[in-house]
Write a protein that holds these residues in place. Structure first.
Motif, PDB file in Angstrom:
ATOM      1  N   UNK A   1      -8.010 -15.946 -23.901  1.00 40.33           N
ATOM      2  CA  UNK A   1      -7.596 -14.539 -23.034  1.00 40.33           C
ATOM      3  C   UNK A   1      -6.188 -14.043 -23.616  1.00 40.33           C
ATOM      4  N   UNK A   2      -5.297 -14.720 -24.030  1.00 38.75           N
ATOM      5  CA  UNK A   2      -4.020 -14.399 -24.134  1.00 38.75           C
ATOM      6  C   UNK A   2      -3.670 -13.152 -24.873  1.00 38.75           C
ATOM      7  N   UNK A   3      -4.325 -13.017 -25.947  1.00 41.33           N
ATOM      8  CA  UNK A   3      -4.005 -11.648 -26.664  1.00 41.33           C
ATOM      9  C   UNK A   3      -4.577 -10.595 -26.153  1.00 41.33           C
ATOM     10  N   UNK A   4      -5.682 -10.700 -25.326  1.00 44.48           N
ATOM     11  CA  UNK A   4      -6.248  -9.348 -24.655  1.00 44.48           C
ATOM     12  C   UNK A   4      -5.246  -8.928 -23.430  1.00 44.48           C
ATOM     13  N   UNK A   5      -4.742 -10.000 -22.678  1.00 45.41           N
ATOM     14  CA  UNK A   5      -3.786  -9.779 -21.669  1.00 45.41           C
ATOM     15  C   UNK A   5      -2.423  -9.248 -22.356  1.00 45.41           C
ATOM     16  N   UNK A   6      -2.015  -9.635 -23.545  1.00 46.00           N
ATOM     17  CA  UNK A   6      -0.824  -9.121 -24.271  1.00 46.00           C
ATOM     18  C   UNK A   6      -0.863  -7.793 -24.813  1.00 46.00           C
ATOM     19  N   UNK A   7      -1.952  -7.339 -25.256  1.00 50.30           N
ATOM     20  CA  UNK A   7      -2.351  -6.121 -25.844  1.00 50.30           C
ATOM     21  C   UNK A   7      -2.267  -4.998 -24.551  1.00 50.30           C
ATOM     22  N   UNK A   8      -2.822  -5.452 -23.456  1.00 46.63           N
ATOM     23  CA  UNK A   8      -2.466  -4.621 -22.326  1.00 46.63           C
ATOM     24  C   UNK A   8      -1.349  -4.348 -21.882  1.00 46.63           C
ATOM     25  N   UNK A   9      -0.404  -5.437 -21.849  1.00 49.26           N
ATOM     26  CA  UNK A   9       0.872  -5.452 -21.393  1.00 49.26           C
ATOM     27  C   UNK A   9       1.993  -4.639 -22.318  1.00 49.26           C
TER      28      UNK A   9
END
Length: 237
Positions: free
Chosen positions: A180-188
């Motif tokens: 999940x980390x990259x998805x969270x990072x893209x949104x942030x």
């Protein structure tokens, strides 16, 4: 240190551990569009179950960030949190990894000459570096029991020695993999908010052996991590 914090997990068990670490009592609940619900701790730390995989969690994180911005209550930090596989020997079972970078390990193309990340194809990005200004306080609070290293995001969890070796060859300094980390990072990053990933290791990256998983131990380490952060880093300044 920061005034509003959004912590995003994939599943409820991870959110339960994070919430338990942040303190006793039942947090407030704030429904969001799309069916997500924020758990609000001390009116400044929100915990969100965002779903499994980078797409689902990016959508949920984006919803929470948009809600905060539109209501005049924006976030100052986003944390992707949960359990993960650890690359051995860098991140043994029960250890905690703090991301120095959040990397989409399989966002690219396979070619006869090997794997090409999306940047080499001429578009997109596959990594977000996490500045020391974000990680320094976290690693200091967790020392000596944490590893600062890149965390990989994969769409398919590694289950063979061959796949593990491929990832190590491409990303020799990585300490953990999750989904999940990259998805969270893209949104942030789209919202201009700093982001970091924190993972408690439940198993070794490699051949799939469910008997060797230590999910309970990892969830306990996750809870303890947020006990420490909730009493040090995530406090009013």
């Amino acid at each position: 240190m920061v005034h509003r914090i959004l912590i995003v997990t994939a599943v409820a068990a991870e959110a339960d551990s994070v919430s338990a670490g942040l303190g006793p009592g039942d947090p407030g609940r704030l429904p969001l569009p799309g069916g997500c619900t924020l758990r609000r701790h001390r009116d400044r730390v929100d915990v969100l179950v965002g779903g499994v995989g980078p797409a689902a969690v990016a959508a949920a994180t984006g919803t929470a960030l948009t809600h905060g911005a539109l209501t005049g209550d924006p976030y100052g930090l986003v944390v992707s949190a949960g359990i993960a596989g650890g690359f051995q020997p860098a991140a043994p079972v029960g250890s905690v990894v703090v991301s120095s970078a959040i990397v989409a390990a399989d966002l690219g193309a396979e070619t006869p000459d090997g794997y090409l990340p999306v940047e080499d194809l001429g578009f997109g990005r596959s990594a977000h570096a996490v500045p020391e200004s974000v990680t320094a306080g976290i690693t200091a609070a967790l020392a000596p029991g944490c590893v600062l290293a890149p965390v990989l995001t994969v769409s398919t969890v590694t289950g063979t020695a061959r796949r593990a070796a491929e990832l190590v060859e491409r990303h020799p300094t990585a300490a953990a993999e999750a989904m999940e980390g990259f998805g969270v990072a893209e949104a942030a990053v789209a919202h201009g908010v700093p982001v970091v990933e924190i993972r408690a290791v439940s198993n070794a990256v490699g051949p799939r052996d469910r008997a060797a998983w230590r999910i309970g131990e990892a969830l306990g380490a996750l809870r303890h991590t947020f006990e420490l952060l909730g009493s040090t880093v995530f406090v009013e300044s």
